[in-house]
Motif scaffolding. Structure first.
Motif, short mmCIF file in Angstrom:
data_model
loop_
_atom_site.label_atom_id
_atom_site.label_comp_id
_atom_site.label_asym_id
_atom_site.label_seq_id
_atom_site.Cartn_x
_atom_site.Cartn_y
_atom_site.Cartn_z
N VAL A 1 20.31 6.59 -81.96
CA VAL A 1 21.69 6.92 -81.66
C VAL A 1 22.61 6.05 -82.51
N GLN A 2 23.69 6.69 -83.00
CA GLN A 2 24.71 5.96 -83.76
C GLN A 2 25.98 5.91 -82.93
N LEU A 3 26.66 4.78 -82.98
CA LEU A 3 27.79 4.54 -82.09
C LEU A 3 29.00 4.06 -82.86
N GLN A 4 30.17 4.56 -82.47
CA GLN A 4 31.43 4.19 -83.10
C GLN A 4 32.43 3.87 -82.00
N ALA A 5 32.85 2.61 -81.94
CA ALA A 5 33.76 2.16 -80.90
C ALA A 5 35.20 2.11 -81.41
N SER A 6 36.14 2.34 -80.50
CA SER A 6 37.56 2.25 -80.84
C SER A 6 38.35 1.96 -79.58
N GLY A 7 39.62 1.62 -79.75
CA GLY A 7 40.52 1.49 -78.62
C GLY A 7 40.94 0.09 -78.24
N GLY A 8 40.45 -0.91 -78.93
CA GLY A 8 40.85 -2.27 -78.60
C GLY A 8 42.29 -2.53 -79.00
N GLY A 9 42.78 -3.71 -78.64
CA GLY A 9 44.14 -4.08 -78.98
C GLY A 9 44.59 -5.30 -78.24
N LEU A 10 45.90 -5.54 -78.32
CA LEU A 10 46.53 -6.67 -77.66
C LEU A 10 47.32 -6.15 -76.46
N VAL A 11 47.10 -6.78 -75.31
CA VAL A 11 47.78 -6.34 -74.09
C VAL A 11 48.10 -7.58 -73.26
N GLY B 1 47.70 -5.63 -67.74
CA GLY B 1 47.78 -4.35 -68.42
C GLY B 1 46.45 -3.63 -68.47
N SER B 2 46.45 -2.50 -69.19
CA SER B 2 45.27 -1.64 -69.27
C SER B 2 44.98 -1.24 -70.71
N LEU B 3 43.72 -0.99 -70.96
CA LEU B 3 43.26 -0.43 -72.22
C LEU B 3 42.10 0.50 -71.93
N ARG B 4 41.91 1.46 -72.80
CA ARG B 4 40.72 2.31 -72.69
C ARG B 4 39.96 2.27 -74.01
N LEU B 5 38.71 1.86 -73.91
CA LEU B 5 37.84 1.85 -75.07
C LEU B 5 37.06 3.15 -75.12
N SER B 6 36.82 3.63 -76.33
CA SER B 6 36.05 4.84 -76.53
C SER B 6 34.85 4.56 -77.42
N CYS B 7 33.77 5.26 -77.16
CA CYS B 7 32.56 5.13 -77.97
C CYS B 7 32.05 6.53 -78.28
N ALA B 8 32.04 6.86 -79.55
CA ALA B 8 31.53 8.15 -80.00
C ALA B 8 30.06 7.98 -80.36
N ALA B 9 29.22 8.80 -79.73
CA ALA B 9 27.78 8.69 -79.95
C ALA B 9 27.27 9.90 -80.71
#
Length: 120
Positions: A1-11, A15-23
């Motif tokens: 499986v290959q994985l690509q993460a996104s969604g980080g940042g400064l908060v 506060g809230s953040l949502r991370l995403s991982c495309a598999a």
């Protein structure tokens, strides 16, 4: 499986953040997909995982009630919704495939990290 993460940042704290991982690849054969995090000077630690097949989740105690892991099988996506963030949640977050336990050394595949910074 290959994985690509996104969604980080400064908060800000609270506060809230949502991370995403495309598999991609053999996602269902990977068992569970999840998230680990690594703060500066610390070991990589387990955060949460979800089974591709039945959706059963595991979340580490320090984030229970604040973080929620979910998946969208049709899109081959895994999400980490992070609410009520605290400065101690600051870390690089890694998407992980083939999560069989809470130990990073048993993870089959890693995505690139995404930085989450929570200011006080």
């Amino acid at each position: 499986v290959q994985l690509q993460a996104s969604g980080g940042g400064l908060v800000q704290a609270g506060g809230s953040l949502r991370l995403s991982c495309a598999a991609s690849g053999h996602t269902f054969s990977s068992g569970a997909v999840g998230w680990f995090r690594q703060a500066p000077g610390k070991e990589r630690e387990f955060v949460a995982a979800i089974s591709w097949s039945n959706g059963i989740t595991r979340v580490t105690d320090s984030v229970k009630g604040r973080f929620t892991i979910s998946r969208d099988n049709a899109k081959n996506m895994v999400y980490l919704q992070m609410n009520s963030l605290k400065p101690e949640d600051t870390a690089v977050y890694y998407c992980a495939g083939g999560v069989s336990s809470g130990e990073a050394k048993y993870v089959d595949a890693w995505g690139q990290g995404t930085q989450v910074t929570v200011s006080s």
